[in-house]
Design an enzyme around this catalytic site. Structure first.
Site, PDB file in Angstrom:
ATOM      1  N   TYR A  33      44.470   3.039  17.916  1.00 44.04           N
ATOM      2  CA  TYR A  33      44.172   1.922  17.024  1.00 44.04           C
ATOM      3  C   TYR A  33      44.240   2.464  15.592  1.00 44.04           C
ATOM      4  CZ  TYR A  33      41.570  -1.894  14.781  1.00 44.04           C
ATOM      5  OH  TYR A  33      41.170  -2.923  13.953  1.00 44.04           O
ATOM      6  N   ASP A  38      47.703  -0.944  18.686  1.00 42.73           N
ATOM      7  CA  ASP A  38      47.826  -1.642  17.411  1.00 42.73           C
ATOM      8  C   ASP A  38      48.052  -0.573  16.351  1.00 42.73           C
ATOM      9  OD1 ASP A  38      47.546  -2.982  15.043  1.00 42.73           O
ATOM     10  OD2 ASP A  38      45.525  -3.743  15.453  1.00 42.73           O
TER      11      ASP A  38
END
Length: 250
Positions: free
Chosen positions: A105, A144
């Site tokens: 992330y 992400d």
């Protein structure tokens, strides 16, 4: 094997919606989650047949990652052993006999790029980290990554130039990452496809208008290209401001 990555924007919230339905329906070998936004002990997740690995941020209700997998790893590593980068629960690495699986992330550069300097240090450290792994065995990393690499990776490239996630600096870092020996799996199969996004703002009816960004990825070391069979974006799955992305291999 089937790999899923999904920024759930708060696991406790999405568990009250459709998370378990999606999880069971997809039946993935590896289900990687970002932005869990919880601490140890805040959820008791029953996932029969899956091993669970969690990395929590020091700060409550912030960041965090998890991997749920049918395959028990040889080793598990949390973070990248760099103190500056290891307090926000952003990285998990599972080692297998022939490959590594990494969920990530990536930090957001934030409004007016106020965290861009830190983001640049993260990107450099992460590139070095996965490059070193790839010297040992094949690497699959996902998550992400908070960057739309090219203009076709977001709806409004002109108005978002210099915004977080589409700054020249962030895009160049992703270019350098790929040049280090890695493949953006979605672009491997669909080099010119437009309108394929994985994140939409909650504002301005963005999702209904498909005014999105492709910032969620599966990236593999180049040696795995012959084993890649499918990459897809499950943009019909709701529950978060992101949708799941998929990689399948043989």
């Amino acid at each position: 094997m089937k790999f899923i990555s999904w920024n759930v924007n708060g696991l406790r919230a999405i568990l009250k919606k459709n998370f378990m339905d999606v999880f069971e329906e997809q039946d993935a070998d590896f289900f990687c989650v970002q932005e869990t936004k919880l601490q140890a002990g805040q959820v008791d997740l029953e996932l029969p047949g899956y091993h669970q690995y969690w990395n929590y941020a020091d700060r409550k209700g912030y960041s965090g990652t998890a991997i749920f997998t049918k395959h028990e790893p040889l080793t598990v590593r949390y973070g990248m052993d760099i103190d500056e980068h290891d307090h926000e629960g952003r990285l998990i690495t599972l080692e297998y006999p022939d490959f590594y699986v990494v969920t990530c992330y990536t930090p957001n550069s934030q409004t007016k790029l106020k965290r861009l300097d830190y983001r640049m240090r993260w990107d450099t450290a992460f590139r070095n980290y996965v490059t070193e792994l790839s010297k040992v065995k094949s690497v699959i990393f996902c998550g992400d990554l908070n960057v739309a690499h090219e203009a076709i990776d977001l709806k409004n490239d002109q108005s978002n130039h210099h915004n977080a996630g589409f700054s020249d600096e962030e895009r160049e870092q992703f270019t350098q990452l790929l040049k280090a020996g890695f493949t953006d799996s979605f672009r491997y199969f669909y080099p010119d496809q437009t309108g394929s996004y994985s994140w939409w703002s909650y504002r301005f009816n963005a999702r209904a208008n498909n005014a999105g960004w492709r910032i969620d990825y599966f990236v593999t070391s180049n040696d795995l290209q012959p084993k890649l069979t499918r990459a897809s974006i499950l943009n019909d799955i709701m529950g978060s401001d992101h949708c799941p992305v998929v990689l399948e291999t043989n």
